[in-house]
Design a protein around this motif. Structure first.
Motif, PDB file in Angstrom:
ATOM      1  N   PRO A 150      74.255  70.787  72.054  1.00 26.13           N
ATOM      2  CA  PRO A 150      74.733  69.952  73.159  1.00 26.13           C
ATOM      3  C   PRO A 150      75.990  70.544  73.799  1.00 26.13           C
ATOM      4  N   ASN A 151      76.022  70.503  75.104  1.00 23.22           N
ATOM      5  CA  ASN A 151      77.168  70.973  75.895  1.00 23.22           C
ATOM      6  C   ASN A 151      77.372  72.488  75.833  1.00 23.22           C
ATOM      7  N   ALA A 152      76.433  73.217  75.206  1.00 28.13           N
ATOM      8  CA  ALA A 152      76.561  74.679  75.161  1.00 28.13           C
ATOM      9  C   ALA A 152      76.010  75.277  76.443  1.00 28.13           C
ATOM     10  N   LYS A 153      76.738  76.222  77.005  1.00 29.90           N
ATOM     11  CA  LYS A 153      76.309  76.882  78.233  1.00 29.90           C
ATOM     12  C   LYS A 153      75.199  77.873  77.922  1.00 29.90           C
ATOM     13  N   ALA A 154      74.145  77.870  78.717  1.00 35.00           N
ATOM     14  CA  ALA A 154      73.037  78.800  78.517  1.00 35.00           C
ATOM     15  C   ALA A 154      73.424  80.165  79.085  1.00 35.00           C
TER      16      ALA A 154
END
Length: 399
Positions: A150-154
């Motif tokens: 969650p909330n991790a940038k791709a």
């Protein structure tokens, strides 16, 4: 020689080998002050430091009679080294991926594990092992956004490049002068970069048993709590959600069928022509396993009758089709009733290491799989099915 080893230490093994286009040593390593160096790469680069002309991997041969002997004659210690990649080494490297951790997030990033799963889905069908950067960006990027933390940038460019640290991955197309640090996305695009499993890893992953073990290792180590069915369906790994073929045939098209005033179909059901490719099974083997077991289900003991005749089904333990590619042999067959066959193929039941049939979701009384000495069952196929169940139940119930 010393200058070459200093450069090796400064760049690190992976970047050093990438810069000069050498592969990791598989036989001989130079040992200096407790550190190990790839002998052929060191000799080639040392020649460059001495003469200005670096020798590439194709400019000379390595081995006991050439590189190893040369280094020993100069007083260096050369030992047999380089760990050949095999199934055990591959799985160990998968368990030790250098997955980063974001600020305030104790869990390792899922970018590398998810990227490897996507690459394994391609390995199952045997396409080219290398993937161009544009396709990687367009297909892997959305997967990282959907199944990452969650909330991790791709950021698909990071696993594309940094998976090299696993020893299972390579990137091609980037000039050595631009490979000291991670290239910018614009450089990946400008130089038509492509990445994928090394040749050794790709060969190992062509084996269905090794590939399932690799998928299970990644899921168990990094992806606990992720919806496996959704993940596999999205990844192109839907074949791993069943041990057989439980897909429903396409529904008949209703266009042209008569309907009454309430919209209900009238008359005979419509038909359409269809062409299918099916696996040819050995009917004699199916009859043989039913005869040996007396048409009695080996799991629940039921003896069904249909049209006043015994009825049973020959169930393959390790599925015949992709991605399992099990053999059509007696040792890969069980005699089951229709109900147990559906449950077994649907990964609802499995045979544990003690030979007891259990439910993957619990709540089922264990009972022994009935064995007939005249009908041997290959334990490797039982283990494969059990591993498949484990992958689909988050590793929480199958043992």
């Amino acid at each position: 020689m010393i200058a070459a080893t200093e450069e090796f230490r400064r760049l690190g093994r992976d970047d050093f080998l990438l810069k000069y286009r050498f592969r990791r040593a598989t036989s001989y390593e130079l040992v200096l002050e407790g550190l190990r160096y790839d002998s052929k790469a060191i000799v080639g680069v040392a020649h460059g430091h001495a003469t200005g002309d670096v020798l590439g991997p194709r400019d000379f041969s390595g081995g006991a009679a050439t590189v190893a002997r040369c280094l020993r004659e100069l007083g260096f210690v050369v030992e047999t080294g380089g760990i050949p990649l095999n199934r055990a080494v591959l799985l160990e490297r998968l368990r030790k991926l250098k997955a980063s951790r974001g600020p305030g997030n104790p869990s390792p990033s899922r970018h590398q594990p998810l990227s490897l799963l996507w690459a394994m889905s391609r390995a199952a069908d045997g396409p080219p092992r290398m993937t161009p950067w544009p396709r990687w960006r367009d297909e892997v990027g959305p997967l990282l956004a959907e199944f990452g933390l969650p909330n991790a940038k791709a950021t698909p460019e990071y696993p594309f490049w940094h998976l090299r640290g696993s020893g299972l991955w390579e990137v091609q197309g980037i000039p050595p002068t631009l490979a000291a640090d991670m290239p910018k996305v614009s450089i990946l695009a400008a130089h038509d970069a492509q990445a994928g499993f090394t040749e050794e890893a790709a060969v190992l992953l062509q084996d269905p048993v090794t590939r399932l073990d690799a998928i299970a290792t990644i899921c168990e180590t990094y992806l606990r709590g992720v919806d496996r069915q959704a993940l596999f369906n999205r990844m192109g790994l839907a074949g791993y959600t069943t041990a057989g073929s439980l897909l429903n045939p396409p529904e008949a098209e209703t266009s042209g069928a008569g309907v009454d005033e309430y919209g209900r179909p009238t008359g005979p059901a419509p038909r359409r022509d269809a062409t299918r490719s099916v696996i040819v099974r050995d009917g004699a083997l199916a009859r043989r396993v039913k005869e040996l077991e007396g048409d009695q289900c080996q799991i629940c003991g039921t003896l069904l009758r249909y049209l006043d005749r015994p009825y049973s089904e020959a169930a393959h333990i390790r599925g015949l089709g992709s991605p399992h590619h099990g053999p059509d042999e007696l040792q890969n067959l069980l005699c089951l009733c229709a109900n147990c066959h559906v449950l077994f193929d649907g990964l609802e039941i499995y045979v544990d290491s003690d030979g007891l049939v259990r439910g993957t979701r619990g709540g089922r009384e264990p009972r022994p799989l009935r064995r007939n000495p005249s009908h041997p069952v290959n334990e490797a196929h039982i283990s494969y099915h059990r591993n498949l169940c484990d992958v689909n139940t988050h590793g929480s119930t199958v043992n």
